[in-house]
Structures are given as structure tokens and as C-alpha cells.
Design a protein around this motif. Structure first.
Motif, short mmCIF file in Angstrom:
data_model
loop_
_atom_site.label_atom_id
_atom_site.label_comp_id
_atom_site.label_asym_id
_atom_site.label_seq_id
_atom_site.Cartn_x
_atom_site.Cartn_y
_atom_site.Cartn_z
N TRP A 176 -6.15 -2.59 -16.43
CA TRP A 176 -6.84 -1.46 -15.78
C TRP A 176 -6.25 -1.30 -14.39
N ASN A 177 -6.33 -0.08 -13.86
CA ASN A 177 -5.66 0.26 -12.61
C ASN A 177 -4.15 0.14 -12.78
N PHE A 178 -3.67 0.77 -13.83
CA PHE A 178 -2.25 0.78 -14.20
C PHE A 178 -1.43 1.59 -13.20
N PHE A 179 -1.92 2.78 -12.85
CA PHE A 179 -1.13 3.69 -12.02
C PHE A 179 -0.85 3.12 -10.62
N LEU A 180 -1.74 2.27 -10.13
CA LEU A 180 -1.58 1.76 -8.77
C LEU A 180 -0.98 0.36 -8.73
N PHE A 181 -0.55 -0.14 -9.88
CA PHE A 181 -0.02 -1.50 -9.91
C PHE A 181 1.18 -1.66 -8.97
N LEU A 182 2.16 -0.80 -9.08
CA LEU A 182 3.36 -0.95 -8.27
C LEU A 182 3.07 -0.82 -6.77
N PRO A 183 2.32 0.21 -6.32
CA PRO A 183 1.99 0.27 -4.89
C PRO A 183 1.24 -0.96 -4.39
N VAL A 184 0.29 -1.46 -5.19
CA VAL A 184 -0.47 -2.65 -4.79
C VAL A 184 0.44 -3.87 -4.74
N ARG A 188 1.18 -5.89 -1.24
CA ARG A 188 0.79 -7.29 -1.07
C ARG A 188 2.01 -8.17 -0.76
N LYS A 189 3.14 -7.86 -1.35
CA LYS A 189 4.34 -8.64 -1.07
C LYS A 189 4.81 -8.42 0.37
N VAL A 190 4.80 -7.17 0.82
CA VAL A 190 5.21 -6.88 2.20
C VAL A 190 4.22 -7.50 3.19
N SER A 191 2.93 -7.39 2.88
CA SER A 191 1.90 -7.96 3.76
C SER A 191 2.05 -9.47 3.86
N ALA A 192 2.42 -10.10 2.75
CA ALA A 192 2.59 -11.56 2.77
C ALA A 192 3.75 -11.96 3.67
N VAL A 193 4.83 -11.17 3.62
CA VAL A 193 6.00 -11.47 4.44
C VAL A 193 5.67 -11.36 5.93
N PHE A 194 4.97 -10.30 6.28
CA PHE A 194 4.66 -10.06 7.69
C PHE A 194 3.31 -10.64 8.10
N GLN A 195 2.61 -11.26 7.13
CA GLN A 195 1.33 -11.90 7.38
C GLN A 195 0.31 -10.92 7.99
N LYS A 196 0.39 -9.68 7.57
CA LYS A 196 -0.54 -8.67 8.12
C LYS A 196 -1.96 -8.89 7.63
N ASN A 197 -2.08 -9.54 6.47
CA ASN A 197 -3.42 -9.74 5.92
C ASN A 197 -4.09 -11.01 6.44
N LYS A 198 -3.49 -11.69 7.39
CA LYS A 198 -4.09 -12.91 7.93
C LYS A 198 -5.01 -12.62 9.11
N THR A 199 -5.51 -11.42 9.17
CA THR A 199 -6.36 -11.00 10.28
C THR A 199 -7.83 -10.95 9.88
N GLY A 200 -8.12 -11.38 8.64
CA GLY A 200 -9.50 -11.32 8.18
C GLY A 200 -9.81 -10.04 7.42
N GLU A 201 -8.80 -9.18 7.22
CA GLU A 201 -8.99 -7.94 6.48
C GLU A 201 -8.74 -8.19 5.00
N SER A 202 -9.32 -7.36 4.16
CA SER A 202 -9.07 -7.43 2.74
C SER A 202 -8.65 -6.05 2.27
N ASP A 203 -8.65 -5.86 0.96
CA ASP A 203 -8.22 -4.58 0.39
C ASP A 203 -9.37 -3.61 0.18
N ILE A 204 -10.56 -3.88 0.68
CA ILE A 204 -11.70 -3.05 0.27
C ILE A 204 -12.10 -1.99 1.28
#
Length: 245
Positions: A176-184, A188-204
Motif C-alpha cells: 500500500w502507498n505504492f505511488f509514493l514509495f520512490l519519493p519516500v 529517507r535515504k537523503v535525510s539519513a545522509v544529512f541526519q536531518k531527521n535527528k532533530t526529533g521530527e518524524s514523517d507525520i
């Protein structure tokens, strides 16, 4: 789930495209079920889905929800849902049996998913139906999973196997959520590299209202396609299964 994240979750769960489109898919599947069906929502949060079921005509006294969060169950009570209980989803101790069990993004939170599925089956009437949604693919693992306190993400084959091992008959399964798989995936891969998601934010975060509306319509369209096809990958995966005995 971390407390700060839980508050954000409760703030957006009614209108966020992700939660709303998944509820729409489930509601469409259940709309023709007998209105006296006894239904359990595992990981019910504030009870938004249960209230939607009530609006569809299901009897409120037959709608049950459990959640590990005291705050979530307090919200359920405030929203007029009397049969809402604080419980561990690995060991639900309700004495009722259910025609329908729904578990949306719950199984991945549980350390012993085998025990949880065994417990859930025991609560399901023979001939009853279980709907299980989980996050897909460990390759999508990110800070979002960490702040949600996930143990794992699943492939569709893994989820099917775990459910089939409990002697439940798979009626339908797909991603499920097939159309958005590639963007997600890329985000997430770019965010992991730059550690942008280590600020306490999530995807919601609900973000821009126009974007939220567009994404909702996109996944609602995908929901319609799911009536005819099964998708080969997606951000989530699900199984619909029936208890045979």
C-alpha cells in the motif's frame, strides 16, 4: 512511542492524508459488513476509526478499542467510545470474541509479533476477518521508525507467512502507498545522509493543506486500484485474513 511524537500524532490523525486514506480504504471494505458486527481496533489511538465506523451505522456498543497509551484511551473516552481500554496488544485480555479485528501500524511496535498474532486469533470468531497493516521494507528504516519505537518493518511475504502460520486464511494481501514509495525512499535515504531527521521530527507533519489534499486524493485513487490489482511494493503492506477454525 515518544511522548512528544504521540502528541503530534493525536493532533494530526484526523486529517493527515496518510491516516485518512488508510481509514477510507478500510471503511470501504467494511461498509457492507453486518452492522451488528463486533469490531476490535488494536492500537486505536484516539478512536477516530471507531467513530467513523459508528457513522457508517455500526452499533457503538459493539465497537472496541485497545491501546497501550493512557492518553490515547482518555481521548477515546472523551470522544464517546465507552469500550476503550489500556492494554498491551501482545496480551489482550478482553473476554469478548470479535467478527472483525483491525490492527493498523501496530504489529511492528510489538517485540513478540508471533505471540501477538496468536493472541489476536484467539479473539477472532471462527469465520471472522482480520485486517493487518504494517510498515514495509527494512530499506525504508529511518528516524521515523526509531521515534515510533518500531522493532521491524515487513515484506509482504514475511507478513503473509506470520499470519498463515496461525492457520489464518489469507483473503488478500498487497503493498500500500505504492505511488509514493520512490519519493519516500529517496527522502529517507537523503535525510539519513544529512541526519536531518535527528532533530526529533518524524514523517507525520500535516504540512501544507493543499499538498495534504493532493496526497490524500492520490492514495484514495490507489485504494480504488487495489480492488483490481495487488501492488508489487509500497511504503506499507497489509493482509486480510479469515479464521478457519
Amino acid at each position: 512511542m515518544e511522548k512528544d511524537f504521540e502528541k503530534k500524532y493525536h493532533d494530526v490523525e484526523t486529517d493527515h492524508w496518510w491516516f485518512k486514506s488508510r481509514r477510507k480504504y478500510l471503511l470501504d471494505l467494511l461498509k457492507n459488513a453486518p452492522k451488528d458486527s463486533k469490531i476490535l481496533d488494536i492500537g486505536c489511538s484516539s478512536g477516530v476509526f471507531l467513530k467513523d465506523l459508528e457513522k457508517l451505522g455500526f452499533a457503538l456498543e459493539n465497537l472496541y478499542g485497545i491501546d497501550i497509551s493512557d492518553k490515547a484511551i482518555a481521548n477515546c473516552k472523551a470522544n464517546g467510545i465507552p469500550n476503550a481500554f489500556v492494554m498491551d496488544a501482545q496480551n489482550i485480555t478482553l473476554t469478548e470474541s470479535f467478527d472483525i479485528i483491525v490492527a493498523s501500524d501496530c504489529l511492528e511496535h510489538l517485540q513478540d509479533d508471533k505471540q501477538a498474532l496468536k493472541n489476536w486469533k484467539s479473539l477472532l470468531k471462527v469465520g471472522g476477518t482480520m485486517y493487518v497493516f504494517v510498515p514495509a521494507f527494512m530499506s525504508l528504516w529511518s528516524y521515523h521508525d526509531e521515534v515510533n519505537m518500531h522493532y521491524r518493518r515487513y515484506t509482504n511475504a514475511e507478513l503473509r507467512a506470520k499470519i498463515s502460520n496461525e492457520n489464518l486464511e489469507i483473503l488478500k494481501s498487497s503493498y500500500w502507498n505504492f505511488f509514493l514509495f520512490l519519493p519516500v525512499y529517496l527522502f529517507r535515504k537523503v535525510s539519513a545522509v544529512f541526519q536531518k531527521n535527528k532533530t526529533g521530527e518524524s514523517d507525520i507533519s500535516i504540512g501544507n493543506a493543499f499538498v495534504n489534499k493532493i496526497l490524500l486524493q492520490l492514495i484514495v485513487f490507489e485504494n480504488k486500484l487495489l480492488k483490481m490489482v495487488n501492488f508489487p511494493f509500497g511504503v506499507s503492506t497489509f493482509c486480510i485474513a479469515k479464521r478457519k477454525a
